[in-house]
Design a protein around this motif. Structure first.
Motif, mmCIF file in Angstrom:
data_model
loop_
_atom_site.group_PDB
_atom_site.id
_atom_site.type_symbol
_atom_site.label_atom_id
_atom_site.label_comp_id
_atom_site.label_asym_id
_atom_site.label_seq_id
_atom_site.Cartn_x
_atom_site.Cartn_y
_atom_site.Cartn_z
ATOM 1 N N SER A 125 42.145 44.885 39.089
ATOM 2 C CA SER A 125 40.825 45.410 38.762
ATOM 3 C C SER A 125 40.877 46.936 38.812
ATOM 4 O O SER A 125 41.861 47.528 39.273
ATOM 5 N N SER A 126 39.809 47.570 38.343
ATOM 6 C CA SER A 126 39.720 49.035 38.431
ATOM 7 C C SER A 126 39.094 49.467 39.742
ATOM 8 O O SER A 126 39.036 50.658 40.045
ATOM 9 N N GLY A 127 38.619 48.514 40.515
ATOM 10 C CA GLY A 127 37.921 48.804 41.771
ATOM 11 C C GLY A 127 36.940 47.695 42.064
ATOM 12 O O GLY A 127 37.219 46.515 41.827
ATOM 13 N N ILE A 128 35.758 48.064 42.520
ATOM 14 C CA ILE A 128 34.762 47.057 42.902
ATOM 15 C C ILE A 128 34.196 46.326 41.688
ATOM 16 O O ILE A 128 33.729 45.205 41.784
ATOM 17 N N HIS A 129 34.263 46.933 40.517
ATOM 18 C CA HIS A 129 33.631 46.428 39.291
ATOM 19 C C HIS A 129 32.106 46.469 39.450
ATOM 20 O O HIS A 129 31.562 47.509 39.804
ATOM 21 N N SER A 130 31.388 45.373 39.236
ATOM 22 C CA SER A 130 29.912 45.451 39.262
ATOM 23 C C SER A 130 29.281 44.346 40.091
ATOM 24 O O SER A 130 28.170 43.911 39.805
ATOM 25 N N ASN A 131 29.977 43.918 41.134
ATOM 26 C CA ASN A 131 29.461 42.843 41.983
ATOM 27 C C ASN A 131 29.501 43.235 43.452
ATOM 28 O O ASN A 131 30.379 43.978 43.879
ATOM 29 N N GLY A 132 28.548 42.723 44.211
ATOM 30 C CA GLY A 132 28.524 42.968 45.637
ATOM 31 C C GLY A 132 27.886 44.288 46.038
ATOM 32 O O GLY A 132 28.018 44.730 47.189
ATOM 33 N N TYR A 133 27.151 44.914 45.127
ATOM 34 C CA TYR A 133 26.652 46.268 45.405
ATOM 35 C C TYR A 133 25.485 46.304 46.384
ATOM 36 O O TYR A 133 25.198 47.363 46.950
ATOM 37 N N ILE A 138 48.383 29.738 27.642
ATOM 38 C CA ILE A 138 47.499 29.959 28.788
ATOM 39 C C ILE A 138 46.713 28.680 29.057
ATOM 40 O O ILE A 138 46.073 28.137 28.163
ATOM 41 N N ASN A 139 46.776 28.203 30.284
ATOM 42 C CA ASN A 139 46.086 26.948 30.633
ATOM 43 C C ASN A 139 44.641 27.166 31.043
ATOM 44 O O ASN A 139 43.788 26.305 30.810
ATOM 45 N N ALA A 140 44.365 28.300 31.678
ATOM 46 C CA ALA A 140 42.993 28.603 32.099
ATOM 47 C C ALA A 140 42.912 30.077 32.453
ATOM 48 O O ALA A 140 43.930 30.725 32.736
ATOM 49 N N MET A 141 41.692 30.603 32.426
ATOM 50 C CA MET A 141 41.446 31.978 32.845
ATOM 51 C C MET A 141 40.143 32.030 33.627
ATOM 52 O O MET A 141 39.231 31.248 33.372
ATOM 53 N N ALA A 142 40.069 32.974 34.561
ATOM 54 C CA ALA A 142 38.848 33.155 35.357
ATOM 55 C C ALA A 142 38.552 34.639 35.493
ATOM 56 O O ALA A 142 39.461 35.444 35.767
ATOM 57 N N ASN A 143 37.299 34.987 35.299
ATOM 58 C CA ASN A 143 36.817 36.339 35.546
ATOM 59 C C ASN A 143 36.361 36.401 37.002
ATOM 60 O O ASN A 143 35.494 35.622 37.413
ATOM 61 N N ILE A 144 36.930 37.318 37.783
ATOM 62 C CA ILE A 144 36.548 37.412 39.197
ATOM 63 C C ILE A 144 35.306 38.304 39.281
ATOM 64 O O ILE A 144 35.387 39.512 39.452
ATOM 65 N N THR A 145 34.175 37.666 39.150
ATOM 66 C CA THR A 145 32.888 38.346 39.087
ATOM 67 C C THR A 145 32.092 38.025 40.353
ATOM 68 O O THR A 145 32.666 37.909 41.434
ATOM 69 N N GLY A 146 30.767 37.907 40.265
ATOM 70 C CA GLY A 146 29.962 37.647 41.452
ATOM 71 C C GLY A 146 30.387 36.384 42.181
ATOM 72 O O GLY A 146 30.499 35.326 41.577
ATOM 73 N N GLY A 147 30.643 36.491 43.472
ATOM 74 C CA GLY A 147 31.143 35.360 44.249
ATOM 75 C C GLY A 147 32.614 35.471 44.566
ATOM 76 O O GLY A 147 33.166 34.618 45.278
ATOM 77 N N GLY A 148 33.272 36.500 44.022
ATOM 78 C CA GLY A 148 34.665 36.762 44.353
ATOM 79 C C GLY A 148 35.602 35.609 44.050
ATOM 80 O O GLY A 148 35.371 34.808 43.140
ATOM 81 N N PHE A 149 36.664 35.517 44.820
ATOM 82 C CA PHE A 149 37.656 34.450 44.650
ATOM 83 C C PHE A 149 37.038 33.074 44.901
ATOM 84 O O PHE A 149 37.282 32.118 44.164
ATOM 85 N N ILE A 150 36.251 33.001 45.972
ATOM 86 C CA ILE A 150 35.801 31.713 46.475
ATOM 87 C C ILE A 150 34.964 30.949 45.459
ATOM 88 O O ILE A 150 35.062 29.725 45.352
ATOM 89 N N GLU A 151 34.147 31.652 44.694
ATOM 90 C CA GLU A 151 33.263 30.973 43.751
ATOM 91 C C GLU A 151 33.823 30.886 42.336
ATOM 92 O O GLU A 151 33.488 29.954 41.601
ATOM 93 N N ASN A 152 34.674 31.843 41.946
ATOM 94 C CA ASN A 152 35.070 31.905 40.540
ATOM 95 C C ASN A 152 36.332 31.130 40.180
ATOM 96 O O ASN A 152 36.385 30.483 39.138
ATOM 97 N N ILE A 153 37.336 31.185 41.015
ATOM 98 C CA ILE A 153 38.561 30.438 40.693
ATOM 99 C C ILE A 153 38.306 28.932 40.640
ATOM 100 O O ILE A 153 38.793 28.250 39.725
ATOM 101 N N PRO A 154 37.514 28.344 41.565
ATOM 102 C CA PRO A 154 37.242 26.906 41.469
ATOM 103 C C PRO A 154 36.557 26.474 40.172
ATOM 104 O O PRO A 154 36.608 25.289 39.819
#
Length: 348
Positions: A184-192, A243-259
């Motif tokens: 990532s470039s940093g925090i991006h736009s989540n968790g502010y 590519i089998n799958a892709m995930a955007n690590i957005t609001g909810g971080g790893f825990i919510e987005n990868i699943p």
């Protein structure tokens, strides 16, 4: 014309100025053969010239959250539009879609042409990075709805993918697949909301505060625009990587987005020691006394995008990404059989 509407808080002539300026910049920056609609009742995009056989449209919408408050309070608006585009575009990439066009909604307390210009300039920049056009939008002046000098943003993206190239994680993701992290470039736009609490409510730092851990002052770090992944994902598609799958690590971080891209009965096993987090995350965890589990449930922790691929293909993909522009990638985990949880974070 009567000034009653202006006295109520709406300056329609400034609204006209905004539309005319947007028309000019869109004509300068985008291919108007495919679209030319600014100011019209509806927006038209000519899909026929793109030669898709069985096109499937993929759409998404998002905002920028309370990162907006930092831009407003710091009076720095030039990159917040990039964030808006990124938040929408990165989501639809996960289905294999290529962005086509973007729409924006800007709601303001009072039209300030300089601020609107900065916002739109950022949106245009984000669209150029995403290889899509700014098709249209809406600017609404609502004095009674917003605090003085405040505004809100929303975006809408539409992309396209051939039907037989849609990425279907339910069919594709299998045991022993590898998980690739792209920086990532940093925090991006989540968790502010938490970011602002840590730095400005709990500790009362100034925007220009300089931490030893950071290369820039605080506000510059916090307003770094969200990375847009269109160029690297498009290049991987052009090179025919599987590519089998892709995930955007957005609001909810790893825990919510990868699943969200893990089929039932499987789990993503992530080795946290393989993740290269930027110093801003370590700083926030220390200052906020935040548990590691919560950090991974709120922030991207230095990983903005995830790709899941077969074992050997994953190695090739990671090597390719590391040779592309300023991107960094590495394998941080694998898919395992596990019906109890969709994600497992370990330190190994």
């Amino acid at each position: 014309m009567s000034d009653n509407y202006k006295k109520s808080g709406v300056d329609i002539h400034k609204g006209y100025e905004v539309v005319e300026w947007i028309k000019k910049i869109v004509a300068q920056k985008f291919d108007t053969k495919l679209s030319n609609n600014i100011g019209s009742f509806g927006c038209i995009f000519d899909l026929s010239s793109l030669n898709y056989q069985k096109p499937v449209l993929v759409s998404g919408t998002d905002g920028v959250g309370t990162k907006l408050l930092l831009a407003i309070e710091a009076n720095q608006h030039k990159t917040i539009g990039i964030d808006l585009v990124a938040m929408c575009v990165n989501d639809i990439l996960t289905l294999g879609a290529k962005p086509l066009y973007f729409l924006d909604y800007i709601a303001v307390e009072k039209i300030n042409l300089e601020i609107i210009t900065d916002i739109i300039t950022g949106i245009v920049d984000g669209c150029i990075q995403s290889n899509c056009t700014l098709l249209g939008g809406e600017t609404a002046e609502m004095k009674d709805m917003y605090i003085k000098n405040h505004y809100d943003l929303a975006g809408f993206i539409t992309g396209v993918v051939e039907k037989d190239k849609l990425i279907d994680y339910k069919k594709n993701v299998k045991e022993n697949n590898k998980i690739i992290a792209i920086n990532s470039s940093g925090i991006h736009s989540n968790g502010y909301s938490l970011v602002r609490k840590i730095f400005f409510k709990d500790h009362n730092y100034n925007y220009d505060h300089k931490f030893e851990e950071l290369e820039t002052n605080l506000i510059t770090e916090l307003l770094k625009p969200t990375k847009i992944y269109v160029d690297i994902i498009s290049e991987l598609q052009n090179q025919n990587f599987k590519i089998n799958a892709m995930a955007n690590i957005t609001g909810g971080g790893f825990i919510e987005n990868i699943p969200r891209v893990i089929p039932n009965g499987l789990s993503a096993k992530i080795n946290k020691t393989k993740i290269k987090s930027q110093n801003i995350f370590k700083l926030m965890q220390r200052l906020g006394n935040i548990s590691e589990d919560e950090m991974y449930n709120v922030f991207n922790m230095g990983v903005g995008f995830i790709i899941i691929a077969d074992n050997e293909e994953a190695k090739k993909i990671a090597n390719f990404i590391n040779g592309f522009k300023d991107y960094k990638a590495n394998i941080i985990g694998e898919i395992i059989n596990n019906s109890k949880t969709k994600i497992e974070l370990i330190n190994d």
